[in-house]
Each structure stands twice: as C-alpha cells, then as structure tokens.
Design a protein around this motif. Structure first.
Motif, PDB file in Angstrom:
ATOM      1  N   LEU A   9       9.043  56.402  68.167  1.00 41.53           N
ATOM      2  CA  LEU A   9      10.058  55.506  68.715  1.00 41.53           C
ATOM      3  C   LEU A   9      11.335  55.392  67.876  1.00 41.53           C
ATOM      4  CD1 LEU A   9       7.657  52.634  69.794  1.00 41.53           C
ATOM      5  CD2 LEU A   9       8.780  54.305  71.290  1.00 41.53           C
ATOM      6  N   MET A  10      11.255  55.695  66.595  1.00 40.22           N
ATOM      7  CA  MET A  10      12.398  55.492  65.713  1.00 40.22           C
ATOM      8  C   MET A  10      13.410  56.624  65.853  1.00 40.22           C
ATOM      9  SD  MET A  10      12.385  54.515  61.662  1.00 40.22           S
ATOM     10  CE  MET A  10      11.658  56.023  61.087  1.00 40.22           C
ATOM     11  N   SER A  11      14.685  56.247  65.986  1.00 43.76           N
ATOM     12  CA  SER A  11      15.738  57.261  66.053  1.00 43.76           C
ATOM     13  C   SER A  11      15.867  57.950  64.700  1.00 43.76           C
ATOM     14  CB  SER A  11      17.074  56.616  66.436  1.00 43.76           C
ATOM     15  OG  SER A  11      17.528  55.771  65.395  1.00 43.76           O
ATOM     16  N   GLU A  12      16.568  59.052  64.673  1.00 43.73           N
ATOM     17  CA  GLU A  12      16.713  59.839  63.446  1.00 43.73           C
ATOM     18  C   GLU A  12      17.354  59.031  62.321  1.00 43.73           C
ATOM     19  OE1 GLU A  12      15.845  62.786  60.975  1.00 43.73           O
ATOM     20  OE2 GLU A  12      15.223  62.710  63.068  1.00 43.73           O
ATOM     21  N   ASP A  13      18.248  58.095  62.649  1.00 46.26           N
ATOM     22  CA  ASP A  13      18.888  57.286  61.608  1.00 46.26           C
ATOM     23  C   ASP A  13      18.333  55.856  61.571  1.00 46.26           C
ATOM     24  OD1 ASP A  13      20.024  56.586  64.025  1.00 46.26           O
ATOM     25  OD2 ASP A  13      22.021  56.296  63.206  1.00 46.26           O
ATOM     26  N   GLY A  14      17.192  55.627  62.211  1.00 46.43           N
ATOM     27  CA  GLY A  14      16.584  54.303  62.238  1.00 46.43           C
ATOM     28  C   GLY A  14      15.723  54.037  61.015  1.00 46.43           C
ATOM     29  N   SER A  15      15.177  52.836  60.987  1.00 48.22           N
ATOM     30  CA  SER A  15      14.267  52.470  59.905  1.00 48.22           C
ATOM     31  C   SER A  15      13.219  51.501  60.440  1.00 48.22           C
ATOM     32  CB  SER A  15      15.024  51.846  58.735  1.00 48.22           C
ATOM     33  OG  SER A  15      15.602  50.615  59.107  1.00 48.22           O
ATOM     34  N   ALA A  16      12.116  51.410  59.723  1.00 49.67           N
ATOM     35  CA  ALA A  16      11.042  50.486  60.063  1.00 49.67           C
ATOM     36  C   ALA A  16      10.650  49.748  58.793  1.00 49.67           C
ATOM     37  CB  ALA A  16       9.840  51.241  60.620  1.00 49.67           C
ATOM     38  N   ALA A  17      10.474  48.449  58.900  1.00 50.78           N
ATOM     39  CA  ALA A  17      10.096  47.633  57.751  1.00 50.78           C
ATOM     40  C   ALA A  17       8.676  47.121  57.921  1.00 50.78           C
ATOM     41  CB  ALA A  17      11.064  46.470  57.588  1.00 50.78           C
ATOM     42  N   LEU A  18       7.893  47.220  56.863  1.00 51.43           N
ATOM     43  CA  LEU A  18       6.499  46.805  56.885  1.00 51.43           C
ATOM     44  C   LEU A  18       6.211  45.850  55.731  1.00 51.43           C
ATOM     45  CD1 LEU A  18       4.871  50.333  57.359  1.00 51.43           C
ATOM     46  CD2 LEU A  18       5.419  48.689  59.150  1.00 51.43           C
ATOM     47  N   ILE A  19       5.349  44.878  55.964  1.00 54.30           N
ATOM     48  CA  ILE A  19       4.824  44.002  54.918  1.00 54.30           C
ATOM     49  C   ILE A  19       3.330  44.271  54.874  1.00 54.30           C
ATOM     50  CG2 ILE A  19       4.471  41.643  54.137  1.00 54.30           C
ATOM     51  CD1 ILE A  19       6.924  40.865  55.880  1.00 54.30           C
ATOM     52  N   LEU A  20       2.849  44.715  53.721  1.00 53.35           N
ATOM     53  CA  LEU A  20       1.460  45.149  53.613  1.00 53.35           C
ATOM     54  C   LEU A  20       0.805  44.614  52.351  1.00 53.35           C
ATOM     55  CD1 LEU A  20       2.223  48.867  54.455  1.00 53.35           C
ATOM     56  CD2 LEU A  20       1.104  47.241  55.962  1.00 53.35           C
ATOM     57  N   PRO A  21      -0.521  44.570  52.327  1.00 54.03           N
ATOM     58  CA  PRO A  21      -1.208  44.232  51.078  1.00 54.03           C
ATOM     59  C   PRO A  21      -0.843  45.254  49.999  1.00 54.03           C
ATOM     60  CG  PRO A  21      -2.744  44.209  52.928  1.00 54.03           C
ATOM     61  CD  PRO A  21      -1.456  44.800  53.424  1.00 54.03           C
ATOM     62  N   ALA A  22      -0.661  44.802  48.786  1.00 53.22           N
ATOM     63  CA  ALA A  22      -0.214  45.683  47.701  1.00 53.22           C
ATOM     64  C   ALA A  22      -1.190  46.824  47.448  1.00 53.22           C
ATOM     65  CB  ALA A  22       0.007  44.880  46.428  1.00 53.22           C
ATOM     66  N   ASP A  23      -2.466  46.575  47.655  1.00 52.69           N
ATOM     67  CA  ASP A  23      -3.437  47.634  47.367  1.00 52.69           C
ATOM     68  C   ASP A  23      -3.434  48.759  48.400  1.00 52.69           C
ATOM     69  OD1 ASP A  23      -4.689  46.272  49.433  1.00 52.69           O
ATOM     70  OD2 ASP A  23      -6.521  45.844  48.314  1.00 52.69           O
ATOM     71  N   SER A  24      -2.623  48.645  49.435  1.00 53.85           N
ATOM     72  CA  SER A  24      -2.540  49.715  50.441  1.00 53.85           C
ATOM     73  C   SER A  24      -1.351  50.653  50.199  1.00 53.85           C
ATOM     74  CB  SER A  24      -2.448  49.120  51.844  1.00 53.85           C
ATOM     75  OG  SER A  24      -1.225  48.427  52.013  1.00 53.85           O
ATOM     76  N   GLU A  25      -0.613  50.454  49.104  1.00 51.97           N
ATOM     77  CA  GLU A  25       0.605  51.236  48.855  1.00 51.97           C
ATOM     78  C   GLU A  25       0.357  52.738  48.870  1.00 51.97           C
ATOM     79  OE1 GLU A  25       4.117  51.885  45.523  1.00 51.97           O
ATOM     80  OE2 GLU A  25       2.469  50.514  45.079  1.00 51.97           O
ATOM     81  N   SER A  26      -0.585  53.211  48.101  1.00 49.08           N
ATOM     82  CA  SER A  26      -0.836  54.648  48.017  1.00 49.08           C
ATOM     83  C   SER A  26      -1.216  55.224  49.380  1.00 49.08           C
ATOM     84  CB  SER A  26      -1.949  54.916  47.000  1.00 49.08           C
ATOM     85  OG  SER A  26      -2.232  56.279  46.929  1.00 49.08           O
ATOM     86  N   GLU A  27      -2.099  54.547  50.076  1.00 45.07           N
ATOM     87  CA  GLU A  27      -2.550  55.017  51.390  1.00 45.07           C
ATOM     88  C   GLU A  27      -1.399  55.062  52.393  1.00 45.07           C
ATOM     89  OE1 GLU A  27      -5.836  53.915  54.834  1.00 45.07           O
ATOM     90  OE2 GLU A  27      -5.489  52.512  53.196  1.00 45.07           O
ATOM     91  N   ILE A  28      -0.589  54.011  52.449  1.00 46.29           N
ATOM     92  CA  ILE A  28       0.495  53.968  53.441  1.00 46.29           C
ATOM     93  C   ILE A  28       1.558  55.013  53.135  1.00 46.29           C
ATOM     94  CG2 ILE A  28       1.969  52.182  52.421  1.00 46.29           C
ATOM     95  CD1 ILE A  28       1.101  52.446  56.129  1.00 46.29           C
ATOM     96  N   LEU A  29       1.852  55.222  51.848  1.00 49.19           N
ATOM     97  CA  LEU A  29       2.865  56.228  51.508  1.00 49.19           C
ATOM     98  C   LEU A  29       2.380  57.644  51.814  1.00 49.19           C
ATOM     99  CD1 LEU A  29       4.380  54.750  48.222  1.00 49.19           C
ATOM    100  CD2 LEU A  29       5.365  54.744  50.536  1.00 49.19           C
ATOM    101  N   THR A  30       1.088  57.889  51.610  1.00 52.03           N
ATOM    102  CA  THR A  30       0.517  59.194  51.953  1.00 52.03           C
ATOM    103  C   THR A  30       0.553  59.414  53.465  1.00 52.03           C
ATOM    104  OG1 THR A  30      -0.908  59.181  50.009  1.00 52.03           O
ATOM    105  CG2 THR A  30      -1.561  60.632  51.825  1.00 52.03           C
TER     106      THR A  30
END
Length: 94
Positions: A9-30
């Motif tokens: 859904l995101m356009s080429e110049d769009g962005s998405a913001a997420l608020i997540l538990p800190a311990d999910s950082e590695s998983e979400i970035l992968t």
C-alpha cells in the motif's frame, strides 16, 4: 502480514510508523528488510535514563538511509515527566 500490507500500500516516497516492544527490534528489522523496507528513524523509549527501552518507534521507507537512533525518556531522574515528554504531551494536559 503487516509488513506485506505496508509494502503493497505504501507509495515509493511514503513511510510507515510503528510502535513495537523493544525486544522485537531485530525481528522487525529483518522482516522489514525482506520486504524492501528500511528504517529512516528509530527511537528507543524508556521510562528513565539508564533503564532499558520498553518500546521502539520505527519509521520505515523504501529508501536505504543512514539513521542516528534517538533515545526518549518518559521520566527524568528527578521528575515524573522529562522535558521531552512534557513538550510532546503539553496539549493533552490542563
């Protein structure tokens, strides 16, 4: 599923913001990388300076960029609200 939907859904110049538990950082970035999404902003949110982050705020885009992670503290060492938190939430308090 969330990242697949963002990618679709995101356009080429769009962005998405997420608020997540800190311990999910590695998983979400992968997972984000596997969907062609890359962090453009990253903020670690902790209750006080020196405490481990409880949440991460991540803004994802389609563009690779160098990011400088930020740290946000809800409380200061001496006050129930840090100056950053007070500024951010000032419109919600009387």
């Amino acid at each position: 599923e969330l990242l697949a939907g963002i990618t679709r859904l995101m356009s080429e110049d769009g962005s998405a913001a997420l608020i997540l538990p800190a311990d999910s950082e590695s998983e979400i970035l992968t997972l984000a990388d596997s969907h062609g999404l890359y962090p453009s902003r990253l903020t670690y949110v902790s209750s006080k300076p020196g405490h481990a982050p409880k949440r991460i705020l991540i803004e994802l885009t389609h563009q690779h960029s160098t990011i400088d992670p930020q740290h946000f503290h809800i409380e200061s060492a001496y006050s129930p609200r840090s100056a950053e938190y007070a500024e951010l939430t000032k419109d919600f308090y009387l």
